[in-house]
Scaffold this motif. Sequence first.
Motif, mmCIF file in Angstrom:
data_model
loop_
_atom_site.group_PDB
_atom_site.id
_atom_site.type_symbol
_atom_site.label_atom_id
_atom_site.label_comp_id
_atom_site.label_asym_id
_atom_site.label_seq_id
_atom_site.Cartn_x
_atom_site.Cartn_y
_atom_site.Cartn_z
ATOM 1 N N ILE A 1 0.869 -1.181 0.000
ATOM 2 C CA ILE A 1 0.000 0.000 0.000
ATOM 3 C C ILE A 1 0.905 1.229 0.000
ATOM 4 O O ILE A 1 1.798 1.335 0.835
ATOM 5 N N PHE A 2 0.673 2.132 -0.932
ATOM 6 C CA PHE A 2 1.424 3.384 -1.004
ATOM 7 C C PHE A 2 0.466 4.534 -0.713
ATOM 8 O O PHE A 2 -0.547 4.680 -1.387
ATOM 9 N N VAL A 3 0.820 5.334 0.288
ATOM 10 C CA VAL A 3 0.042 6.527 0.626
ATOM 11 C C VAL A 3 0.837 7.733 0.144
ATOM 12 O O VAL A 3 2.037 7.835 0.408
ATOM 13 N N ASN A 4 0.187 8.616 -0.586
ATOM 14 C CA ASN A 4 0.829 9.773 -1.211
ATOM 15 C C ASN A 4 1.997 9.339 -2.102
ATOM 16 O O ASN A 4 3.128 9.800 -1.942
ATOM 17 N N PRO A 5 1.735 8.438 -3.053
ATOM 18 C CA PRO A 5 2.835 7.920 -3.882
ATOM 19 C C PRO A 5 3.391 8.960 -4.857
ATOM 20 O O PRO A 5 2.682 9.854 -5.305
#
Length: 195
Positions: free
Chosen positions: A150-154
């Motif tokens: 999971i990438f947050v603010n990728p």
Amino acid sequence: MARCSSVLHLSHLGLRLCAPLSTHFPSNSHIFVANTYSTNIKVRSYFKYIKQKILSPPSPPFNHVCQVGDPVLRSRAVAVDPAAIKGPEVQKVINTMVKVMRKFECVGISAPQIGVPLRILALEYPQKMLAEHSSISRKVHGLTIQPLRIFVNPELRVLDWQTVLFQEACESISGFSATVPRYLSVEVSGTAFKF
């Protein structure tokens, strides 16, 4: 004067006119009463009607993928506050993303695809999907198992500008696939989680 009284019957099929309780017609009357139902009338379920009136329509995050034309797919996704990542709202979005991605057997999904305009991305390429390709195809395309991330603010940075062609589909354009050029090597950064 003719008198006819009827009963409305409430059932799971909706309101239905039942047979007359009693009829009083003069003996010389030429009135014909039949207990038939028209087959071309759609009877709506009473429970469906109540559900529609009482329950509000679903709200994001959806358990389905938004399709092209939905405004959320055209709007700019908002960055997630790092302090909110562990909060219940963001975690609900992440869990729904993973559930929907696996349900539709996608390689990746973004939060806007489930109706939430946040910058969150989920990626996974499990053994099951890898097994669908021949060993030659795996080698030519460099396919390997990728655990759930999971990438947050990728943020995306291109490492190798050479492109390769892949046949791809997108769940937001259901039923359509195309050959898409992709960079040979990229780096995705941001707050990342492995599961």
